[in-house]
Design an enzyme around this catalytic site. Structure first.
Site, PDB file in Angstrom:
ATOM      1  N   MET A  90       0.840  -1.190   0.000  1.00  0.00           N
ATOM      2  CA  MET A  90       0.000   0.000   0.000  1.00  0.00           C
ATOM      3  C   MET A  90       0.870   1.232   0.000  1.00  0.00           C
ATOM      4  O   MET A  90       1.977   1.228   0.530  1.00  0.00           O
ATOM      5  CB  MET A  90      -0.921   0.001   1.221  1.00  0.00           C
ATOM      6  CG  MET A  90      -0.218  -0.026   2.568  1.00  0.00           C
ATOM      7  SD  MET A  90      -1.328  -0.249   3.962  1.00  0.00           S
ATOM      8  CE  MET A  90      -2.398   1.167   3.783  1.00  0.00           C
ATOM      9  N   CYS A  91       0.416   2.270  -0.648  1.00  0.00           N
ATOM     10  CA  CYS A  91       1.119   3.547  -0.764  1.00  0.00           C
ATOM     11  C   CYS A  91       2.326   3.431  -1.693  1.00  0.00           C
ATOM     12  O   CYS A  91       2.847   2.354  -1.942  1.00  0.00           O
ATOM     13  CB  CYS A  91       1.560   4.089   0.592  1.00  0.00           C
ATOM     14  SG  CYS A  91       0.260   4.198   1.824  1.00  0.00           S
TER      15      CYS A  91
END
Length: 269
Positions: free
Chosen positions: A1-2
């Protein structure tokens, strides 16, 4: 994520690094190529940068997707910097923190970002909270895992630890308390970049004496991008990239101690 990215080098418009490349952080907000967890990075974004003669970075952060912010498009076109950190945040469960939860986090001369997630949050890190003074807990920008990881790291930095040791110790402490966490951390002070590869992708592009880029994934197809092995600490300047293996606290006995292995200077071409 990110996804996140840090840059050191000659003055460049923010957009030349974050928007213009064919696989830029801007594009990674909806079409990352190497993201292992999550798909759309639309729950906030931010960029921090350093102006000439001022060691304290400026920041621009918003709670929405980077592609919908026309003000950022103007800012990225005209603002130049020799050092920056940019990040786009994975779409997550709705919360009240909004912009405050978007990286980069900042204090003193540092910018920080966390690509990953703390498993078992928030209960898994409850034992670590006692290591922080009450004033530091009350000063948390947001109630997300990244904000607490940043507080743990900042506490070490302000106590005098160098960036590499502070980052490594923070990752190992959190990994021991919350096994299975993904802890790709990215830190810059405007002169150096320090990062960890722990559970997700990390790459770097170096032209010694000119520029160094450290990112979750390459923003173009330059063949000189190098992938950082998992469980590794990266320390970079404009001239060197040093990689040090980190010991997983849950690995079998006999593995190397963190930071005990000889650092490897990575040649760049």
């Amino acid at each position: 994520m990110c996804r996140h990215l840090a840059y050191l080098g000659p003055p460049e418009p923010l957009g030349r690094l974050l928007v213009e490349p064919p696989h830029s952080l801007f594009r990674q907000s909806w079409a990352p190529r190497r993201q292992r967890h999550g798909t759309v990075n639309a729950d906030g974004f931010g960029v921090g940068w350093y102006a000439e003669g001022d060691p304290v970075p400026a920041r621009y952060r918003r709670p929405g997707p980077i592609w919908g912010d026309q003000s950022f498009a103007d800012l990225a076109r005209v603002v130049r910097s020799t050092a920056l950190l940019g990040a786009v945040r994975d779409a997550t469960v709705a919360g009240a923190d909004g912009e405050a939860a978007a990286a980069p986090f900042a204090a003193d001369r540092w910018l920080f970002s966390h690509n990953g997630a703390v498993r078992g949050w928030p209960g898994s890190l409850a034992p670590l909270v006692t290591s922080l003074p009450p004033a530091e807990l009350l000063s948390l920008e947001a109630r997300c895992d990244s904000a607490l990881v940043w507080a743990l790291l900042l506490h070490r930095l302000r106590a005098g630890d160098n960036e590499g040791q502070a980052l490594a110790d923070t990752v190992l402490e959190v990994a021991e308390a919350a096994p299975g966490s993904r802890l790709n951390l990215l830190l810059t002070n405007g002169d150096t970049i320090t990062a960890t590869a722990w559970g997700d992708t990390l790459w770097y592009l170096a032209e010694p004496g000119r520029r160094t880029v450290v990112a979750s994934e390459p923003y173009d197809d330059d063949p000189h991008w190098q992938e950082v092995p998992d469980r590794t600490l990266l320390a970079a300047s404009r001239t060197d990239v040093l990689l040090t293996p980190l010991k997983d606290p849950h690995a079998q006995e006999g593995a190397h101690d963190p930071l005990a292995s000889a650092r490897t200077k990575e040649p760049s071409t």
